[in-house]
Design a protein around this motif. Structure first.
Motif, mmCIF file in Angstrom:
data_model
loop_
_atom_site.group_PDB
_atom_site.id
_atom_site.type_symbol
_atom_site.label_atom_id
_atom_site.label_comp_id
_atom_site.label_asym_id
_atom_site.label_seq_id
_atom_site.Cartn_x
_atom_site.Cartn_y
_atom_site.Cartn_z
ATOM 1 N N LYS A 171 0.832 -1.205 0.000
ATOM 2 C CA LYS A 171 0.000 0.000 0.000
ATOM 3 C C LYS A 171 0.869 1.258 0.000
ATOM 4 C CE LYS A 171 -4.434 -1.411 0.605
ATOM 5 N NZ LYS A 171 -5.625 -0.894 -0.088
ATOM 6 N N GLU A 172 1.958 1.225 0.754
ATOM 7 C CA GLU A 172 2.867 2.378 0.756
ATOM 8 C C GLU A 172 3.519 2.538 -0.608
ATOM 9 O OE1 GLU A 172 6.725 4.262 3.131
ATOM 10 O OE2 GLU A 172 5.872 2.350 3.803
ATOM 11 N N SER A 173 3.883 1.406 -1.217
ATOM 12 C CA SER A 173 4.458 1.460 -2.553
ATOM 13 C C SER A 173 3.465 2.069 -3.537
ATOM 14 C CB SER A 173 4.858 0.053 -3.005
ATOM 15 O OG SER A 173 5.393 0.069 -4.308
ATOM 16 N N GLU A 174 2.223 1.651 -3.454
ATOM 17 C CA GLU A 174 1.178 2.190 -4.325
ATOM 18 C C GLU A 174 1.064 3.704 -4.146
ATOM 19 O OE1 GLU A 174 -3.634 1.566 -5.161
ATOM 20 O OE2 GLU A 174 -2.737 0.877 -3.281
ATOM 21 N N THR A 175 1.100 4.164 -2.909
ATOM 22 C CA THR A 175 1.006 5.594 -2.627
ATOM 23 C C THR A 175 2.201 6.355 -3.187
ATOM 24 O OG1 THR A 175 -0.276 5.180 -0.607
ATOM 25 C CG2 THR A 175 0.834 7.317 -0.791
ATOM 26 N N LEU A 176 3.393 5.785 -3.061
ATOM 27 C CA LEU A 176 4.595 6.442 -3.545
ATOM 28 C C LEU A 176 4.579 6.631 -5.060
ATOM 29 C CD1 LEU A 176 7.285 4.709 -1.306
ATOM 30 C CD2 LEU A 176 6.721 7.146 -1.314
ATOM 31 N N TYR A 177 4.006 5.671 -5.768
ATOM 32 C CA TYR A 177 3.909 5.836 -7.222
ATOM 33 C C TYR A 177 2.985 6.987 -7.592
ATOM 34 C CZ TYR A 177 6.506 1.588 -8.340
ATOM 35 O OH TYR A 177 7.499 0.650 -8.481
ATOM 36 N N GLY A 178 1.996 7.258 -6.739
ATOM 37 C CA GLY A 178 1.082 8.360 -7.017
ATOM 38 C C GLY A 178 0.369 8.175 -8.342
ATOM 39 N N ASP A 179 0.409 9.210 -9.167
ATOM 40 C CA ASP A 179 -0.234 9.138 -10.478
ATOM 41 C C ASP A 179 0.657 8.483 -11.527
ATOM 42 O OD1 ASP A 179 -2.500 10.404 -9.497
ATOM 43 O OD2 ASP A 179 -1.718 12.412 -9.952
ATOM 44 N N GLU A 180 1.892 8.175 -11.159
ATOM 45 C CA GLU A 180 2.804 7.524 -12.094
ATOM 46 C C GLU A 180 2.561 6.021 -12.097
ATOM 47 O OE1 GLU A 180 6.948 8.750 -11.678
ATOM 48 O OE2 GLU A 180 6.274 10.402 -10.401
ATOM 49 N N THR A 181 2.909 5.398 -13.196
ATOM 50 C CA THR A 181 2.753 3.942 -13.291
ATOM 51 C C THR A 181 4.042 3.204 -12.986
ATOM 52 O OG1 THR A 181 3.233 3.997 -15.666
ATOM 53 C CG2 THR A 181 0.919 4.138 -14.990
ATOM 54 N N GLY A 182 5.155 3.956 -12.938
ATOM 55 C CA GLY A 182 6.446 3.296 -12.763
ATOM 56 C C GLY A 182 6.992 2.849 -14.102
ATOM 57 N N SER A 183 7.966 1.974 -14.069
ATOM 58 C CA SER A 183 8.625 1.529 -15.292
ATOM 59 C C SER A 183 7.639 0.848 -16.236
ATOM 60 C CB SER A 183 9.755 0.562 -14.949
ATOM 61 O OG SER A 183 10.324 0.025 -16.124
ATOM 62 N N GLU A 184 7.802 1.118 -17.531
ATOM 63 C CA GLU A 184 6.981 0.431 -18.528
ATOM 64 C C GLU A 184 7.437 -1.011 -18.714
ATOM 65 O OE1 GLU A 184 6.902 2.608 -22.133
ATOM 66 O OE2 GLU A 184 5.946 4.387 -21.270
ATOM 67 N N SER A 185 8.668 -1.301 -18.356
ATOM 68 C CA SER A 185 9.189 -2.656 -18.479
ATOM 69 C C SER A 185 8.768 -3.492 -17.283
ATOM 70 C CB SER A 185 10.718 -2.629 -18.564
ATOM 71 O OG SER A 185 11.247 -3.939 -18.467
ATOM 72 N N SER A 186 8.276 -4.685 -17.546
ATOM 73 C CA SER A 186 7.865 -5.557 -16.451
ATOM 74 C C SER A 186 9.041 -6.222 -15.756
ATOM 75 C CB SER A 186 6.878 -6.618 -16.961
ATOM 76 O OG SER A 186 7.435 -7.369 -18.020
ATOM 77 N N TYR A 187 10.273 -5.903 -16.178
ATOM 78 C CA TYR A 187 11.451 -6.379 -15.457
ATOM 79 C C TYR A 187 11.631 -5.635 -14.135
ATOM 80 C CZ TYR A 187 13.181 -8.944 -19.566
ATOM 81 O OH TYR A 187 13.332 -9.815 -20.608
ATOM 82 N N TYR A 188 10.892 -4.554 -13.953
ATOM 83 C CA TYR A 188 11.010 -3.748 -12.747
ATOM 84 C C TYR A 188 9.653 -3.650 -12.059
ATOM 85 C CZ TYR A 188 15.292 -2.415 -15.142
ATOM 86 O OH TYR A 188 16.499 -2.462 -15.800
ATOM 87 N N ALA A 189 9.692 -3.478 -10.747
ATOM 88 C CA ALA A 189 8.454 -3.245 -10.018
ATOM 89 C C ALA A 189 7.799 -1.970 -10.523
ATOM 90 C CB ALA A 189 8.742 -3.145 -8.528
ATOM 91 N N SER A 190 6.488 -1.965 -10.515
ATOM 92 C CA SER A 190 5.715 -0.833 -11.012
ATOM 93 C C SER A 190 4.376 -0.840 -10.290
ATOM 94 C CB SER A 190 5.493 -0.957 -12.522
ATOM 95 O OG SER A 190 4.722 -2.122 -12.796
#
Length: 472
Positions: free
Chosen positions: A202-221
């Motif tokens: 949940k904290e990770s989700e909050t930190l991403y905010g409106d961003e989706t994170g990396s487009e590559s699925s090799y990284y957490a997003s």
């Protein structure tokens, strides 16, 4: 003798420290680690090392164990097969080099790496405020990895969440910071472990905010966070949240269709239905030798083949290859035989959209939303049978029958991906193999202490706060 060597990987440099327990970093290591995290280059290099350390235990025993101990895999029972103990349900706490010690050691080494990133990230945030956005995403990724590692450990070494009515039975230690050599760390309850898993996500989700994170699925997003939250809520039987997060994951990443579905496993695809996968470029995990088609150590059981053979048009049959010499059907999910050796990518898919449909179907079924559950199963069947959804007919119309249908579809869709044992135990089913099994264990009735692995004996010897699992 020292038990585990804790490693912190920064680019190509590896710091090796001797420690008495998987949890412990010695004083030399403690004095050296801050140097690595004194600038942005250090934490940037530590993050790939954390991903690599997670790949290590996934590529060795973690993915193999739930299928080997399940009812859909047949093992070669002669020669040097490292998973025979788990296949025959005779795991020993002394087995340091097989699944018992291997998963424990490697997963906890990965946990040390991730926790160091999370420990030093605030200091770097103070020192480099201009890098605040980058450090925020690094923390989000690290929190996802910490949740994943705890989730993996609690499934292997503890009974499922619903083993007791309030999940108060013994789990694994919740490690948020590497303890000192004087600390004897105890095991938390399963409820406490899952509470921390969900909190981190949940904290990770909050930190991403409106961003989706990396487009590559090799990284957490953010989509990877959605996927792991959906799975965690499924395991904790929070059906409403499981529906919510599986829907978010489905909306983030379309279902792979036709050849794209096959290529997700057979080729190296950047854009597929993976929510999160581990980069296996030029790696040689145990998974590959285990499923080697020429001399496989494990292959599809008669029970699994009978399910897949129910429809000869099933796309998933193309992910199996027949070995006429051994009269076996081996998995192609990891091999990528068409690639030259210099380009080998043994990727391991951890979360993908097909699983999200199955999670949502199971959760909706438990919420008595039978129509919605059936619709999701139809979507997967249409893809797998290469038909339009309107051509798919499902006759099951009771909650119990639909639950059985979903279980069968999970078995077929997720075979060889490390789910089967956990699906049996969390749904309180017996493990019953077909008559042709090469194991001397034909069935294990639920509940049973043998459904989880023992804590390695060396850990028990050096950590007085640790409690061994029942009957070991």
């Amino acid at each position: 003798m020292k038990y585990i060597k804790t490693i912190i990987t920064v680019f190509s440099f590896i710091l090796v420290t001797n420690c008495d327990s998987f949890l412990e970093v010695d004083q030399i290591g403690k004095s050296s680690i801050p140097v690595f995290f004194s600038d942005m280059d250090g934490i940037r290099g530590a993050l790939p090392g954390a991903y690599s350390s997670v790949y290590k235990y996934y590529g060795e025993e973690l993915v193999l164990y739930p299928d080997v101990a399940g009812d859909m895999l047949q093992l070669v029972s002669v020669g040097d097969n490292p998973m025979l103990s788990q296949y025959n349900y005779n795991s020993n706490p002394q087995d340091e080099l097989t699944a018992v010690g291997g998963i424990w050691t490697d997963a906890n080494e990965a946990l040390v790496n991730v926790n160091n990133i999370l420990e030093y990230q605030p200091e770097l945030l103070d020192a480099f405020p201009e890098s605040a956005d980058e450090l925020r995403i690094i923390k989000a990724e690290a929190l996802f990895l910490r949740a994943l590692i705890h989730f993996d450990l609690v499934r292997v070494y503890a009974q499922p969440y619903n083993f007791t009515a309030d999940a108060s039975h013994i789990g694994v230690p919740v490690i948020l910071k590497t303890p000192s050599s004087d600390d004897n760390v105890a095991r938390n309850t399963v409820k406490e472990v899952y509470t921390q898993i969900i909190k981190d996500l949940k904290e990770s989700e909050t930190l991403y905010g409106d961003e989706t994170g990396s487009e590559s699925s090799y990284y957490a997003s953010k989509r990877a966070v959605y996927g792991l939250l959906a799975r965690a809520f499924l395991y904790t039987e929070n059906w409403t949240e499981a529906v919510s997060y599986s829907t978010l994951a489905i909306n983030s990443t379309p279902l792979a269709e036709g050849q794209d579905y096959l290529d997700m496993f057979l080729e190296v695809e950047d854009d597929d239905e993976s929510l999160f996968k581990l980069n296996g470029k030029l790696k040689s995990p145990e998974l590959i030798s285990f499923y080697n088609l020429q001399s496989p150590l494990g292959y599809a059981s008669e029970k699994l083949m009978n399910l897949l053979d129910e429809n000869p048009d099933d796309l998933r049959l193309q992910l199996l290859e027949f070995n006429s010499g051994a009269n076996t059907y081996g998995s192609l999910k990891y091999l990528k035989e068409s690639l030259p050796i210099a380009e080998k990518y043994y990727n391991i898919i951890v979360l993908r959209t097909s699983e999200m449909y199955l999670i949502r179907a199971e959760a909706n079924n438990n919420l008595d939303a039978l129509t919605e559950a059936i619709d999701d199963v139809k979507t997967l069947l249409a893809r797998n049978y290469q038909k339009d959804v309107s051509e798919i007919t499902i006759t099951e119309n009771t909650k119990e029958a639909i639950a059985a249908l979903i279980d069968v579809e999970r078995t077929k869709e997720l075979c060889f991906e490390g789910h089967r044992l956990y699906d049996l135990t969390r749904t309180k089913q017996d493990m019953v193999r077909d008559a042709s099994t090469s194991s001397n264990i034909k069935e294990v009735l639920y509940p049973n202490s043998m459904f989880i692995l023992p804590i390695p004996q060396k850990e028990m010897d050096v950590n007085t706060g640790m409690i061994q699992n029942e009957d070991y």
